[in-house]
Design an enzyme around this catalytic site. Structure first.
Site, mmCIF file in Angstrom:
data_model
loop_
_atom_site.group_PDB
_atom_site.id
_atom_site.type_symbol
_atom_site.label_atom_id
_atom_site.label_comp_id
_atom_site.label_asym_id
_atom_site.label_seq_id
_atom_site.Cartn_x
_atom_site.Cartn_y
_atom_site.Cartn_z
ATOM 1 N N THR A 13 25.481 78.127 67.161
ATOM 2 C CA THR A 13 26.238 77.199 68.001
ATOM 3 C C THR A 13 25.824 75.748 67.714
ATOM 4 O OG1 THR A 13 26.284 78.877 69.721
ATOM 5 C CG2 THR A 13 26.776 76.635 70.409
ATOM 6 N N VAL A 14 24.531 75.476 67.789
ATOM 7 C CA VAL A 14 24.069 74.082 67.683
ATOM 8 C C VAL A 14 24.115 73.586 66.231
ATOM 9 C CG1 VAL A 14 22.213 72.468 68.260
ATOM 10 C CG2 VAL A 14 22.584 74.476 69.703
ATOM 11 N N LYS A 105 13.153 74.742 73.149
ATOM 12 C CA LYS A 105 12.255 74.509 74.297
ATOM 13 C C LYS A 105 11.153 75.542 74.382
ATOM 14 C CE LYS A 105 16.451 75.878 74.955
ATOM 15 N NZ LYS A 105 17.664 75.973 75.716
ATOM 16 N N GLU A 129 15.012 65.983 71.772
ATOM 17 C CA GLU A 129 15.974 65.594 72.816
ATOM 18 C C GLU A 129 16.835 66.770 73.272
ATOM 19 O OE1 GLU A 129 16.484 62.202 74.291
ATOM 20 O OE2 GLU A 129 17.178 63.810 75.577
ATOM 21 N N GLY A 134 20.775 69.562 77.161
ATOM 22 C CA GLY A 134 21.909 69.470 76.232
ATOM 23 C C GLY A 134 22.152 68.032 75.791
ATOM 24 N N GLY A 187 29.073 79.789 74.223
ATOM 25 C CA GLY A 187 27.919 79.288 73.466
ATOM 26 C C GLY A 187 26.867 78.605 74.322
ATOM 27 N N ASP A 201 14.263 79.942 80.863
ATOM 28 C CA ASP A 201 14.757 78.791 80.099
ATOM 29 C C ASP A 201 14.538 77.507 80.909
ATOM 30 O OD1 ASP A 201 16.577 77.660 77.819
ATOM 31 O OD2 ASP A 201 17.490 76.956 79.673
ATOM 32 N N LYS A 205 12.044 74.185 80.203
ATOM 33 C CA LYS A 205 12.498 72.794 80.240
ATOM 34 C C LYS A 205 11.673 71.961 81.221
ATOM 35 C CE LYS A 205 17.169 74.014 78.830
ATOM 36 N NZ LYS A 205 18.447 74.534 79.303
HETATM 37 P P1 NAP Z 1 22.415 80.779 67.767
HETATM 38 O O1 NAP Z 1 23.856 80.491 67.954
HETATM 39 O O2 NAP Z 1 21.898 82.128 68.084
HETATM 40 O O3 NAP Z 1 22.061 80.418 66.234
HETATM 41 C C1 NAP Z 1 20.852 80.730 65.649
HETATM 42 C C2 NAP Z 1 20.927 80.483 64.140
HETATM 43 O O4 NAP Z 1 19.630 80.705 63.600
HETATM 44 C C3 NAP Z 1 21.888 81.400 63.387
HETATM 45 O O5 NAP Z 1 22.597 80.658 62.426
HETATM 46 C C4 NAP Z 1 20.991 82.421 62.701
HETATM 47 O O6 NAP Z 1 21.439 82.836 61.435
HETATM 48 C C5 NAP Z 1 19.738 81.592 62.487
HETATM 49 N N1 NAP Z 1 18.536 82.451 62.481
HETATM 50 C C6 NAP Z 1 18.090 83.247 63.470
HETATM 51 N N2 NAP Z 1 16.944 83.847 63.096
HETATM 52 C C7 NAP Z 1 16.684 83.424 61.854
HETATM 53 C C8 NAP Z 1 15.654 83.678 60.920
HETATM 54 N N3 NAP Z 1 14.655 84.526 61.198
HETATM 55 N N4 NAP Z 1 15.694 83.046 59.718
HETATM 56 C C9 NAP Z 1 16.704 82.218 59.436
HETATM 57 N N5 NAP Z 1 17.693 81.913 60.259
HETATM 58 C C10 NAP Z 1 17.691 82.516 61.465
HETATM 59 O O7 NAP Z 1 21.535 79.759 68.611
HETATM 60 P P2 NAP Z 1 21.967 78.345 69.231
HETATM 61 O O8 NAP Z 1 22.675 78.552 70.508
HETATM 62 O O9 NAP Z 1 22.574 77.495 68.175
HETATM 63 O O10 NAP Z 1 20.524 77.761 69.643
HETATM 64 C C11 NAP Z 1 19.635 77.242 68.681
HETATM 65 C C12 NAP Z 1 18.501 76.517 69.410
HETATM 66 O O11 NAP Z 1 19.054 75.460 70.188
HETATM 67 C C13 NAP Z 1 17.709 77.385 70.393
HETATM 68 O O12 NAP Z 1 16.372 76.964 70.390
HETATM 69 C C14 NAP Z 1 18.350 77.076 71.743
HETATM 70 O O13 NAP Z 1 17.480 77.261 72.827
HETATM 71 C C15 NAP Z 1 18.638 75.582 71.547
HETATM 72 N N6 NAP Z 1 19.682 75.038 72.398
HETATM 73 C C16 NAP Z 1 20.885 75.657 72.500
HETATM 74 C C17 NAP Z 1 21.878 75.098 73.274
HETATM 75 C C18 NAP Z 1 23.230 75.749 73.418
HETATM 76 O O14 NAP Z 1 24.016 75.257 74.233
HETATM 77 N N7 NAP Z 1 23.521 76.803 72.673
HETATM 78 C C19 NAP Z 1 21.641 73.901 73.949
HETATM 79 C C20 NAP Z 1 20.389 73.268 73.826
HETATM 80 C C21 NAP Z 1 19.420 73.848 73.042
HETATM 81 P P3 NAP Z 1 22.796 83.677 61.218
HETATM 82 O O15 NAP Z 1 23.904 82.709 61.517
HETATM 83 O O16 NAP Z 1 22.786 84.095 59.798
HETATM 84 O O17 NAP Z 1 22.738 84.806 62.197
HETATM 85 N N1 HSE Z 2 20.891 78.380 77.408
HETATM 86 C C1 HSE Z 2 20.728 77.027 77.756
HETATM 87 C C2 HSE Z 2 21.489 76.709 79.021
HETATM 88 C C3 HSE Z 2 21.202 76.133 76.625
HETATM 89 O O1 HSE Z 2 22.342 77.509 79.418
HETATM 90 O O2 HSE Z 2 21.226 75.673 79.639
HETATM 91 C C4 HSE Z 2 20.898 74.676 76.841
HETATM 92 O O3 HSE Z 2 19.534 74.426 76.732
#
Ligand code: NAP
Ligand code: HSE
Length: 433
Positions: A13-14, A105, A129, A134, A187, A201, A205
């Site tokens: 997603t990110v 986090k 950040e 977010g 997402g 989570d 934070k």
């Molecule tokens: P996600 O959609 O699950 O994406 C994770 C990515 O990491 C995927 O592309 C996956 O590869 C890759 N990956 C996972 N394990 C791996 C490994 N062992 N080696 C190499 N690549 C690997 O997660 P996300 O929602 O983008 O979140 C990413 C981070 O941002 C997390 O720390 C989350 O807490 C933080 N975050 C998320 C949000 C949100 O709204 N989603 C907001 C703020 C912060 P594949 O694509 O090949 O499966």
């Molecule tokens: N899973 C987290 C949330 C993503 O729902 O707030 C943002 O950090």
């Protein structure tokens, strides 16, 4: 124009959002900073996975070493999530002399001292950040805008998924699981959504914010946590009828000799600004000794807002590496030797909402109120819903005046053992602003 090469770890997603932002706003960023951030490599788990975003397939790799050993890549952006291998990749990138940006986090709240220490030791920038709030610039606000203030307290809605679920349940009568599924589809949720709903989570934070604000590393395991997994539409509705909205709130409060760090569902008066934060929006209500009260509000989860925060750190990382600034105390963060006593939850006083499930027969209320009186818990108001059938348990909802958590625990244990009480009492704390 000169390019700055970035290695992206993760394209979920990110990661996708960051890629799309840098593509779409390339000219705008170029105009603003006079350099072009370019993603040179993207680490993923599965090269065969179909991606919705159009990317040159040659950018993808499954080898972290390929990114680490590339001398052209000066910034590593960790967007994998979880502890392993993310923590190891962040540490190795810092040791290799790369600036690092992370949205993770979990690693910071559990191993922040080690990770921030490594950034300091190597004189590298560590941006985080996106790890909290977010798209809301809460970290830069604390690190920069409010750096001259003693932060007294931060109270916030810091998890988008749970706020989305609570909003959908109350406003649309949606089932908990269905609302969670929607949040996942959009997402917002973590790869393991248990972390969202059990409050961890949010604990990650608030641990990061407390560490930043109070200058002493506070781990997520030191945070008192309750999630929303047992939340019931009935309680959301009763609370609303009493003039309150239930939200999952995170608190970091500094007193003279101790700090409080906790996460739990809370009844907020309907007319308070935090009660109006809906869906995947987050808000931070903070108080500094000179600035007074500050409210930050915005989208706390999702692809675009989070990408906005990550790119802001990428630009700071470019500034940092390009002009090779000396590591200043806030870049990266260091911690003083201060250590605070964390106040035990037993000692904290709240007003409470209780929902008893009790048989509707004479003397029941007096039995319950007798136990409450014994533990010095005084009742502010009571509502009892009449029974449909004889011997049927009915909800009795009570709001109390301030009482000590320790006394409440003892009283509820005794009440739940009464013969006339048929199910464990539901208890929520009320935020008194
Ligand atoms: P996600 O959609 O699950 O994406 C994770 C990515 O990491 C995927 O592309 C996956 O590869 C890759 N990956 C996972 N394990 C791996 C490994 N062992 N080696 C190499 N690549 C690997 O997660 P996300 O929602 O983008 O979140 C990413 C981070 O941002 C997390 O720390 C989350 O807490 C933080 N975050 C998320 C949000 C949100 O709204 N989603 C907001 C703020 C912060 P594949 O694509 O090949 O499966
Ligand atoms: N899973 C987290 C949330 C993503 O729902 O707030 C943002 O950090």
């Amino acid at each position: 124009m000169e390019e700055v090469k970035i290695g992206l770890l993760g394209f979920g997603t990110v990661g996708t959002g960051v890629f799309e932002l840098l593509e779409k706003n390339r000219e705008l960023i170029k105009e603003r900073i006079g350099l072009v951030p370019v993603i040179k490599k993207i680490l993923v788990r599965d090269l065969k996975k179909s991606r919705n975003t159009q990317v040159n397939p040659e950018l993808f790799t499954t080898s972290f070493e390929e990114i680490l050993e590339d001398p052209e890549i000066s910034i590593v952006c960790e967007l994998i999530g979880g502890i392993s291998p993310a923590k190891d990749y962040v540490l190795r990138a810092l040791q290799k002399g790369k600036e690092v940006v992370t949205a993770n986090k979990a690693i910071l709240a559990e191993y922040g001292d080690e990770i921030w220490g490594e950034a300091l030791k190597n004189g590298r920038f560590l941006g985080f950040e996106a790890s909290v709030g977010g798209g809301i610039p809460i970290i830069k606000t604390l690190r920069e805008a409010l750096i001259g203030n003693e932060i007294k307290s931060i109270v916030g809605i810091v998890n988008g998924t749970t706020n989305y679920i609570l909003t959908k349940m109350l406003e649309e009568n949606m089932d908990f699981r269905e609302a969670l599924k929607e949040a996942q589809k959009k997402g917002y949720a973590e790869a393991d959504p248990t972390l969202d709903i059990n409050g961890m989570d949010a604990a990650h934070k608030i641990a990061i914010l407390a560490s930043l604000s109070f200058g002493s590393f506070i781990k997520s395991s030191q945070v008192y946590v309750e999630g929303i997994e047992d939340i019931d539409l009935m309680d959301l509705t009763f609370a609303k009828n009493f003039g309150y909205i239930i939200k999952l709130l995170a608190y970091a409060i500094k007193q003279k000799n101790y700090i409080e760090v906790r996460v739990h569902p809370t009844l907020i008066p309907e007319n308070h600004v935090l009660a109006s934060i809906r869906l995947n929006y987050n808000a931070f209500y903070l108080t500094g000794d000179f600035v007074g009260d500050v409210l930050l509000y915005g989208l706390g989860a999702g692809k675009e807002p989070t990408a906005s925060a990550v790119v802001s750190d990428i630009i700071t990382a470019i500034e940092f590496s390009y002009f090779r600034k000396k590591p200043f105390i806030k870049y990266p963060l260091t911690f003083s030797q201060k250590s605070y006593k964390i106040r035990s939850m037993d000692e904290v006083e709240f007003k409470y909402y209780f929902r008893f499930s009790a048989l509707d027969k004479p003397g029941v209320l007096s039995k319950i109120s007798g136990v409450l009186g014994k533990y010095n818990i005084s009742i502010a108001s009571v509502v009892q819903i009449g029974r449909q059938k004889k011997k049927q348990a009915v909800p009795i909802v009570m709001l109390t005046h301030e009482a000590k958590e320790k006394n409440v625990a003892k009283a509820l244990e005794e009440i739940d053992n009464l013969e006339v009480v048929s199910a464990p009492t539901k208890k929520y704390r009320i935020m008194d602003f």
